[in-house]
Design a protein around this motif. Structure first.
Motif, PDB file in Angstrom:
ATOM      1  N   LEU A  39       9.592  10.838   8.601  1.00 51.08           N
ATOM      2  CA  LEU A  39       8.728  10.356   9.538  1.00 51.08           C
ATOM      3  C   LEU A  39       7.486  11.144   9.613  1.00 51.08           C
ATOM      4  N   HIS A  40       7.592  12.301   9.218  1.00 53.20           N
ATOM      5  CA  HIS A  40       6.017  12.883   9.410  1.00 53.20           C
ATOM      6  C   HIS A  40       5.512  12.447   8.417  1.00 53.20           C
ATOM      7  N   ILE A  41       5.896  12.137   7.107  1.00 60.10           N
ATOM      8  CA  ILE A  41       5.113  11.599   6.108  1.00 60.10           C
ATOM      9  C   ILE A  41       4.622  10.450   6.331  1.00 60.10           C
ATOM     10  N   SER A  60       1.876   9.004  -4.969  1.00 55.10           N
ATOM     11  CA  SER A  60       0.793   9.855  -4.835  1.00 55.10           C
ATOM     12  C   SER A  60       0.944  11.308  -4.805  1.00 55.10           C
ATOM     13  N   ASP A  61      -0.032  12.296  -5.197  1.00 55.19           N
ATOM     14  CA  ASP A  61       0.379  13.612  -5.549  1.00 55.19           C
ATOM     15  C   ASP A  61       0.314  13.998  -3.939  1.00 55.19           C
ATOM     16  N   TYR A  62      -0.494  13.753  -3.014  1.00 54.37           N
ATOM     17  CA  TYR A  62      -0.404  14.431  -1.809  1.00 54.37           C
ATOM     18  C   TYR A  62       0.887  14.119  -0.732  1.00 54.37           C
ATOM     19  N   VAL A  63       1.572  12.878  -1.103  1.00 54.11           N
ATOM     20  CA  VAL A  63       2.641  12.829  -0.432  1.00 54.11           C
ATOM     21  C   VAL A  63       3.698  13.407  -1.289  1.00 54.11           C
ATOM     22  N   LEU A  64       3.898  13.412  -2.695  1.00 58.35           N
ATOM     23  CA  LEU A  64       4.666  14.430  -3.372  1.00 58.35           C
ATOM     24  C   LEU A  64       4.702  16.045  -2.743  1.00 58.35           C
ATOM     25  N   ALA A  65       3.442  16.256  -2.583  1.00 54.94           N
ATOM     26  CA  ALA A  65       3.027  17.736  -2.365  1.00 54.94           C
ATOM     27  C   ALA A  65       3.723  17.970  -0.773  1.00 54.94           C
ATOM     28  N   ALA A  66       3.633  17.119  -0.011  1.00 48.83           N
ATOM     29  CA  ALA A  66       4.046  17.167   1.342  1.00 48.83           C
ATOM     30  C   ALA A  66       5.617  17.135   1.517  1.00 48.83           C
ATOM     31  N   ARG A  67       6.106  16.194   0.347  1.00 49.97           N
ATOM     32  CA  ARG A  67       7.626  16.306   0.547  1.00 49.97           C
ATOM     33  C   ARG A  67       8.041  17.558  -0.261  1.00 49.97           C
ATOM     34  N   GLN A  70       0.836  -1.179   0.010  1.00 54.23           N
ATOM     35  CA  GLN A  70      -0.112   0.111   0.040  1.00 54.23           C
ATOM     36  C   GLN A  70       0.974   1.233  -0.015  1.00 54.23           C
ATOM     37  N   VAL A  71       2.054   1.247   0.823  1.00 58.75           N
ATOM     38  CA  VAL A  71       2.689   2.428   0.890  1.00 58.75           C
ATOM     39  C   VAL A  71       3.423   2.638  -0.483  1.00 58.75           C
ATOM     40  N   LEU A  72       3.859   1.355  -1.418  1.00 56.96           N
ATOM     41  CA  LEU A  72       4.499   1.709  -2.489  1.00 56.96           C
ATOM     42  C   LEU A  72       3.562   2.377  -3.534  1.00 56.96           C
ATOM     43  N   HIS A 123       0.886  10.907   6.822  1.00 55.58           N
ATOM     44  CA  HIS A 123      -0.037  10.668   5.489  1.00 55.58           C
ATOM     45  C   HIS A 123      -0.005   9.134   5.019  1.00 55.58           C
ATOM     46  N   LEU A 124       1.025   8.385   5.412  1.00 60.30           N
ATOM     47  CA  LEU A 124       0.807   6.952   4.810  1.00 60.30           C
ATOM     48  C   LEU A 124       0.169   6.182   5.906  1.00 60.30           C
ATOM     49  N   LEU A 125       0.679   6.112   7.106  1.00 60.21           N
ATOM     50  CA  LEU A 125      -0.160   5.302   8.297  1.00 60.21           C
ATOM     51  C   LEU A 125      -1.738   5.295   8.127  1.00 60.21           C
TER      52      LEU A 125
END
Lengths: 312, 329
Positions: free
Chosen positions: A215-217, A201-208, A194-196, A221-223
């Motif tokens: 750790l924050h991501i 995904s856009d929101y993880v890219l945005a967060a990065r 699922q993490v892969l 966002h993932l968990l």
């Protein structure tokens, strides 16, 4: 048991769909009933699990002993409740240690970091997954038990605390630790896949892009986005751990007497002679374990069904 | 794409096998040697004097460095020497294990036949009954059976078939001798209980897969064509559906084989069958070092090979598997 499939997606109606299935609901009720009895055993069990009454062995059902007594005159109903407590302790601890700590942790690491870390973790999982687990559990618990017990005796001596070994705690720790050794793989695979899928995904890219740390991501966002899948793996793990404890205790290498376990209750009552004379002594624990394991199986199946998009 | 990739996939998986077996053997070896208890005392008996014990330890090389012992063991394996049993008074492990493996193999084979004989018709029938109450009922019953471990199934079967009905012996293993040396248990009543105890819970997996495959095939164009040309429903099922639906079932053979060892420990201890499972149990408690190693390695090999066969078959059927770099065991 059914394996949770990759790519399962919860939609807004998922939980409602699950609640509409009567079999799944009944299974959930059985699991809650047995786990509830186990949790509340100290308060609701009419007798202690070690209360022996040699003047009243193999008694039939009575008001005092609704399910009769065993060969030492212990109350069967109470022993069932205390055995359920053993099941609760072992399976819940195996879930926390094996599923949540090892499984989720390693799955997140493997999926998020990828590369060599991913390779090592998942290959290790493959190895563990491709082994005869009961046999290895047998060897591990049989060889490590005396050392664990010795260790806790030492702890008692150093700290001056009494009763750790007496309480049976080392057995419980040994059993659930051994179970978690094998139990993390399913959870780790689900979380990783699922993490892969989410990593790009856009929101993880945005967060990065905004400068969020790994750790924050992972935590924010993932968990939260894999938690629904973890429910499936968790159900599976609870059922497997509960079943494995019964088997280990049956073989005499799980929870040791006088501490009660469905496995040792079945062992004491098994064999043609015992069964012919006192069939209730084996069918009482067997019925409870049987319904519990069936309930886990049905619930897992239903969860898989409602979460898997292909079968809708 | 295609052939080359498939072979490289198989090769990658094959290279992985010795590594797994090496790891498993090392861990098991260590657990045996560093675990408590002393097999020499088991061998020498209660009243052995220290000199005898010392002599046996020296003969068996138990005082050597751990890695020296491990290397010696590995060298032995390549020469087909699995070591010497402590429990069975110095018999070579191969001589202890092989007859027992033969026993376990026989009732597993019987159970495998039962699994498919029960699972395939049940799956096809459930598929044809889709939408009625019969489909979930039969699948539910099989799933419920599948959830039960041998610890529960064996007493139940014993109670019903042996104690109440008196049809079967409560346990044991009877054989008939052929050619004066081949002991076959297949024709004895004692094989029925282990066959049922393994086969009934095992049928669910086959039934589920058969059902899913049948449903898929039933929706295909050629089935519609067959029906349109007036072929009877039974002929459609036999000729067109079954033939195409059963192919993936091959993969389940692998899993069924792999369940062999884990299930047999409980089953054989409860029923008193002198197979590999009951020996595994005895060996662990007698600290029969070489015996434990032999059993674990055989079990691990069976598991790994079964997984390999399953994955490779999947790769043949579904080319997408090859593209993913990670082998899912």
């Amino acid at each position: 048991m059914t394996m949770a499939q990759e790519g399962m997606v919860p939609t807004p109606g998922t939980w409602r769909r699950l609640l509409r299935r009567r079999l799944a609901l009944a299974s959930l009720a059985i699991i809650l009933l047995i786990y509830g009895a186990g949790l509340l055993a100290p308060w609701i069990a009419p007798h202690s699990f070690r209360e022996i009454d040699l003047g009243n062995t193999f008694a039939g059902p009575s008001l005092e002993h609704p399910l009769g007594t065993d060969r030492l005159g212990r109350d069967v109903l109470s022993r069932l409740m205390w055995s359920a407590q053993t099941t609760v302790i072992v399976s819940a601890s195996a879930l926390v240690l094996g599923g949540l700590v090892w499984g989720t942790g390693l799955g997140l690491l493997a999926g998020y970091l990828g590369g060599r870390v991913d390779n090592i973790i998942m290959r290790l999982g493959d190895i563990l997954f491709s082994l005869p687990d009961i046999l290895l559990l047998l060897i591990i618990t049989a060889t490590v038990r005396p050392r664990v017990t010795d260790f806790f005796r030492d702890v008692e001596r150093w700290t001056g605390l009494g009763g750790i070994v007496e309480s049976g705690a080392p057995d419980y720790i040994l059993v659930f630790a051994a179970l978690s050794l094998f139990g993390w793989v399913g959870m780790a695979r689900i979380v990783r896949s699922q993490v892969l899928a989410l990593r790009e995904s856009d929101y993880v890219l945005a967060a990065r892009a905004l400068g969020a740390s790994s750790l924050h991501i992972i935590l924010r966002h993932l968990l939260p986005n894999v938690s629904h899948l973890m429910v499936v793996a968790a159900t599976q793990l609870l059922g497997t751990a509960a079943g494995a404890e019964v088997v280990l205790s049956f073989l005499g290498i799980g929870i040791q007497p006088p501490h009660p376990s469905f496995g040792s209750m079945i062992f004491e009552a098994a064999g043609p002679r015992n069964m012919l004379a006192h069939p209730n002594l084996i069918f009482a624990p067997a019925a409870v374990v049987g319904s519990l394991l069936m309930a886990f199986s049905f619930l897992g199946d239903a969860l898989n069904d409602v979460l898997s998009p292909r079968r809708r | 794409m295609g052939r080359d990739q498939l072979w490289s996939y198989i090769l990658r998986r094959l290279l992985w096998v010795p590594f797994i077996l090496l790891t498993v053997s090392l861990v098991t070896f260590a657990l045996g040697r560093f675990g408590p208890g002393d097999p020499v005392r088991v061998l020498a008996g209660q009243r052995a004097d220290p000199e005898t014990i010392q002599r046996i330890r020296q003969e068996r090389g138990l005082d050597d460095n751990f890695f020296v012992q491990y290397a010696r063991y590995l060298r032995g394996i390549f020469r087909g020497d699995l070591g010497i049993s402590f429990k069975y008074y110095g018999l070579p492990v191969t001589e202890v294990v092989l007859p027992r493996l033969w026993v376990t193999f026989q009732y597993n084979l019987a159970a495998l036949v039962l699994v498919f004989a029960l699972g395939i018709p049940a799956g096809v029938w459930a598929a044809t009954q889709q939408g009625t109450w019969r489909d979930p009922l039969i699948m539910g019953i099989l799933l419920a059976l599948a959830a039960l471990p041998a610890v529960l199934v064996v007493p139940l079967l014993q109670y019903v078939f042996s104690l109440r009905l008196g049809w079967l012996p409560t346990g044991g293993w009877e054989v008939r001798e052929f050619f004066g040396w081949l002991e076959v248990g297949l024709f004895s009543k004692t094989i029925v209980l282990p066959m049922l105890a393994l086969g009934l819970p095992g049928a669910a997996g086959v039934a589920r897969l058969t059902r899913a495959q049948t449903l898929e095939v039933l929706g295909e164009d050629y089935v519609r064509t067959a029906r349109a040309k007036g072929l009877g429903e039974r002929m459609v099922l036999m000729r067109h559906v079954l033939r195409n639906a059963l192919l993936p079932l091959v993969t389940l053979m692998g899993f069924a084989m792999a369940a062999l060892l884990s299930g047999s420990i409980i089953l054989e201890t409860m029923l008193g069958i002198p197979g590999i499972g009951s020996y595994a149990f005895e060996a662990v408690f007698a600290r029969d070092y070489d015996g434990i190693m032999a059993v674990v390695l055989m079990g691990a090999t069976a598991f790994v090979v079964a997984n390999l066969v399953v994955d490779v078959t999947y790769a043949f059927i579904d080319p997408r598997v090859r593209l993913g770099g990670s082998p899912q065991a």
